[in-house]
Design an enzyme around this catalytic site. Structure first.
Site, mmCIF file in Angstrom:
data_model
loop_
_atom_site.group_PDB
_atom_site.id
_atom_site.type_symbol
_atom_site.label_atom_id
_atom_site.label_comp_id
_atom_site.label_asym_id
_atom_site.label_seq_id
_atom_site.Cartn_x
_atom_site.Cartn_y
_atom_site.Cartn_z
ATOM 1 N N CYS A 124 0.798 -1.311 0.041
ATOM 2 C CA CYS A 124 -0.007 -0.052 0.083
ATOM 3 C C CYS A 124 0.874 1.347 -0.073
ATOM 4 C CB CYS A 124 -0.926 -0.148 1.183
ATOM 5 S SG CYS A 124 -2.000 -1.367 1.228
ATOM 6 N N HIS A 160 -3.450 7.541 2.643
ATOM 7 C CA HIS A 160 -3.635 6.059 2.029
ATOM 8 C C HIS A 160 -5.121 5.848 2.723
ATOM 9 C CE1 HIS A 160 -4.060 1.813 1.287
ATOM 10 N NE2 HIS A 160 -3.708 1.463 2.518
ATOM 11 N N ASN A 190 -10.159 0.042 0.097
ATOM 12 C CA ASN A 190 -8.756 0.207 0.233
ATOM 13 C C ASN A 190 -8.361 -0.487 -1.000
ATOM 14 O OD1 ASN A 190 -6.239 -0.081 0.691
ATOM 15 N ND2 ASN A 190 -6.507 -0.899 2.886
HETATM 16 O O1 UT7 Z 1 -3.894 -1.055 3.540
HETATM 17 C C1 UT7 Z 1 -2.916 -1.338 4.510
HETATM 18 C C2 UT7 Z 1 -2.891 -2.010 5.477
HETATM 19 N N1 UT7 Z 1 -4.454 -2.242 6.175
HETATM 20 C C3 UT7 Z 1 -4.889 -1.597 6.972
HETATM 21 O O2 UT7 Z 1 -4.273 -0.497 7.702
HETATM 22 C C4 UT7 Z 1 -6.163 -2.130 7.806
HETATM 23 C C5 UT7 Z 1 -5.922 -2.217 9.134
HETATM 24 N N2 UT7 Z 1 -7.044 -2.968 9.973
HETATM 25 C C6 UT7 Z 1 -8.150 -2.741 10.005
HETATM 26 O O3 UT7 Z 1 -8.669 -1.566 9.226
HETATM 27 C C7 UT7 Z 1 -9.274 -3.301 10.979
HETATM 28 O O4 UT7 Z 1 -8.333 -4.282 11.960
HETATM 29 C C8 UT7 Z 1 -10.335 -4.124 10.044
HETATM 30 C C9 UT7 Z 1 -11.388 -3.419 9.517
HETATM 31 C C10 UT7 Z 1 -9.546 -5.303 9.318
HETATM 32 C C11 UT7 Z 1 -10.991 -5.294 11.218
HETATM 33 O O5 UT7 Z 1 -11.471 -4.231 12.040
HETATM 34 P P1 UT7 Z 1 -11.244 -4.503 13.729
HETATM 35 O O6 UT7 Z 1 -12.317 -3.385 14.263
HETATM 36 O O7 UT7 Z 1 -9.802 -4.468 14.020
HETATM 37 O O8 UT7 Z 1 -11.912 -6.030 13.979
HETATM 38 P P2 UT7 Z 1 -11.164 -7.194 14.778
HETATM 39 O O9 UT7 Z 1 -10.286 -7.776 13.553
HETATM 40 O O10 UT7 Z 1 -10.608 -6.821 16.125
HETATM 41 O O11 UT7 Z 1 -12.511 -8.192 14.729
HETATM 42 C C12 UT7 Z 1 -13.420 -7.639 15.621
HETATM 43 C C13 UT7 Z 1 -14.747 -8.538 15.674
HETATM 44 C C14 UT7 Z 1 -14.398 -9.959 15.731
HETATM 45 O O12 UT7 Z 1 -15.329 -10.790 16.372
HETATM 46 P P3 UT7 Z 1 -15.137 -11.132 17.833
HETATM 47 O O13 UT7 Z 1 -13.942 -12.108 17.935
HETATM 48 O O14 UT7 Z 1 -14.978 -10.016 18.608
HETATM 49 O O15 UT7 Z 1 -16.657 -11.855 18.052
HETATM 50 C C15 UT7 Z 1 -14.274 -10.311 14.254
HETATM 51 O O16 UT7 Z 1 -14.505 -11.634 13.888
HETATM 52 O O17 UT7 Z 1 -15.319 -8.436 14.309
HETATM 53 C C16 UT7 Z 1 -15.445 -9.649 13.528
HETATM 54 N N3 UT7 Z 1 -15.349 -9.287 12.193
HETATM 55 C C17 UT7 Z 1 -16.228 -8.949 11.520
HETATM 56 N N4 UT7 Z 1 -17.629 -8.840 11.807
HETATM 57 C C18 UT7 Z 1 -18.546 -8.564 10.755
HETATM 58 C C19 UT7 Z 1 -13.998 -9.139 11.563
HETATM 59 N N5 UT7 Z 1 -14.422 -8.674 10.095
HETATM 60 C C20 UT7 Z 1 -15.902 -8.845 10.243
HETATM 61 C C21 UT7 Z 1 -16.669 -8.254 9.136
HETATM 62 N N6 UT7 Z 1 -18.070 -8.241 9.530
HETATM 63 N N7 UT7 Z 1 -16.541 -8.109 8.004
#
Ligand code: UT7
Length: 348
Positions: free
Chosen positions: A122, A264, A294
């Site tokens: 990225c 970004h 993204n």
């Molecule tokens: O482009 C360059 C690099 N990339 C980035 O900078 C992206 C960086 N990371 C992010 O943007 C975020 O970490 C994500 C959007 C990928 C994920 O969001 P988050 O708030 O960090 O969620 P998480 O991975 O901590 O997951 C929280 C909860 C989990 O459920 P439990 O274990 O708390 O029950 C996940 O299973 O959200 C759940 N989850 C979802 N739920 C519904 C993860 N993805 C989804 C989804 N829909 N798409």
């Protein structure tokens, strides 16, 4: 930047200047609702956790090179000139070998020009800007075309909701040329960095020399793009904020002086956190993550093209760009907002 005598008595600083801009997005729009069944997700979750409302995905058969060719040609039209070097920043080349840039150059009609891919995930567009500027200042070329292009749908796991809702496809390009540092579009300073000790946070594990297809029958886990979202989230905020501070100190600009801030488009919450930490007023922050998601190396040029013409975005405005991605890699650049009319294309 280099000191140069002008025709008169004065001394000016030469700089790389952005002269043209073109973008290409796939025609196909995929809304959050379209993804609910596949990923067991919801429009509300995606909007509130990422800021994304929709993204654009190619039809099967369309490649990164296809989008890059259209965006690159559009940037040349926008600049009204041709190019003598092509840099293509991408995570998703058409093939592992050779690079995609030579074929793109050829398809644009740039016969025999040097062309090479830039691999910084990225951060590829910011790294590419630094390389393009260096190519100009070292005299290797005079008009480099820099393209950021991705077909992320070719590497994301169709069952992984952690990445599947975030990424989109697209391409954006700029044409640079030697000019004066006071001009609109002049690039002033860079701050780049990497941390390979965290290379596993964003990766495709199999298919390279460490785990060649010859030796392994890769598991589903290893075949696709993987991202440890939480750790990446924290790193992205820290690294983009600190590299923005570095580049601001190099230019002598305070964050109050920044008139156009384009990050970004990783996640709206990340973009907001970086803007808040830097103290940049929300009226000076621009982006398009809601519409395109993204798009990795294509993210900054797509966001810039979308920002052109918005209120307060005038040629010469003090502009700060920042990016973060796999590697880990990151980088920021300070420039004057260019005097360009971006050309937009949709790819059928
Ligand atoms: O482009 C360059 C690099 N990339 C980035 O900078 C992206 C960086 N990371 C992010 O943007 C975020 O970490 C994500 C959007 C990928 C994920 O969001 P988050 O708030 O960090 O969620 P998480 O991975 O901590 O997951 C929280 C909860 C989990 O459920 P439990 O274990 O708390 O029950 C996940 O299973 O959200 C759940 N989850 C979802 N739920 C519904 C993860 N993805 C989804 C989804 N829909 N798409």
């Amino acid at each position: 930047m280099a000191h140069e005598m002008t025709e008169g008595d004065g001394i000016t600083m030469s700089a790389s200047v952005i002269r043209g801009m073109g973008v290409c997005l796939p025609q196909g729009v995929v809304t959050n609702d379209d993804l609910v069944d596949r990923f067991q997700t919801s429009d509300t979750w995606i909007r509130t956790r990422t800021g994304i409302h929709r993204r654009r995905w190619v039809e099967p058969g369309t490649s990164t090179g296809d989008l890059a060719t259209v965006a690159g040609a559009a940037a040349l039209t926008s600049a009204g000139t041709d190019a003598d070097f092509v840099l293509l920043a991408t995570t998703t080349p058409d093939r592992p070998c050779p690079a995609t840039a030579p074929e793109v150059a050829s398809r644009i009609g740039l016969t025999d020009v040097p062309a090479v891919d830039v691999s910084a995930v990225c951060s590829g567009f910011v790294y590419g800007l630094a390389l393009a500027s260096s190519l100009i200042s070292s005299g290797v070329c005079t008009r480099p075309l820099l393209i950021g292009a991705e077909v992320y749908t070719s590497i994301i796991d169709p069952l992984d909701r952690g990445t599947g809702v975030i990424f989109g496809d697209g391409a954006g390009a700029v044409l640079l040329e030697r000019g004066d540092e006071a001009e609109p579009g002049a690039v002033h300073a860079f701050a780049l960095g990497s941390d390979g000790s965290n290379s596993d946070l964003i990766a495709i594990a199999a298919g390279g020399s460490r785990a060649p297809h010859r030796d392994v029958s890769a598991s589903r886990e290893d075949r696709y793009f993987r991202m440890q979202g939480r750790s990446v989230y924290t790193q992205a905020i820290q690294r983009m904020t600190s590299s923005c501070r570095s580049v601001l100190s190099r230019t002598g600009w305070s964050s109050d002086a920044v008139e156009v801030f384009v990050s970004h488009q990783a996640n709206q919450r990340i973009v907001d956190a970086v803007g808040d930490r830097l103290g940049i007023d929300t009226s000076h922050r621009f982006g398009n993550i809601a519409e395109v998601g993204n798009t990795a190396a294509a993210s900054l040029p797509l966001a810039m093209a979308d920002t052109a013409g918005r209120e307060g975005v005038v040629p010469g405005a003090r502009t700060l760009l920042t990016a973060f991605g796999g590697g880990l890699t990151w980088g920021s650049v300070a420039l004057n907002w260019p005097d360009v009319k971006p050309i937009h294309h949709l790819h059928r």
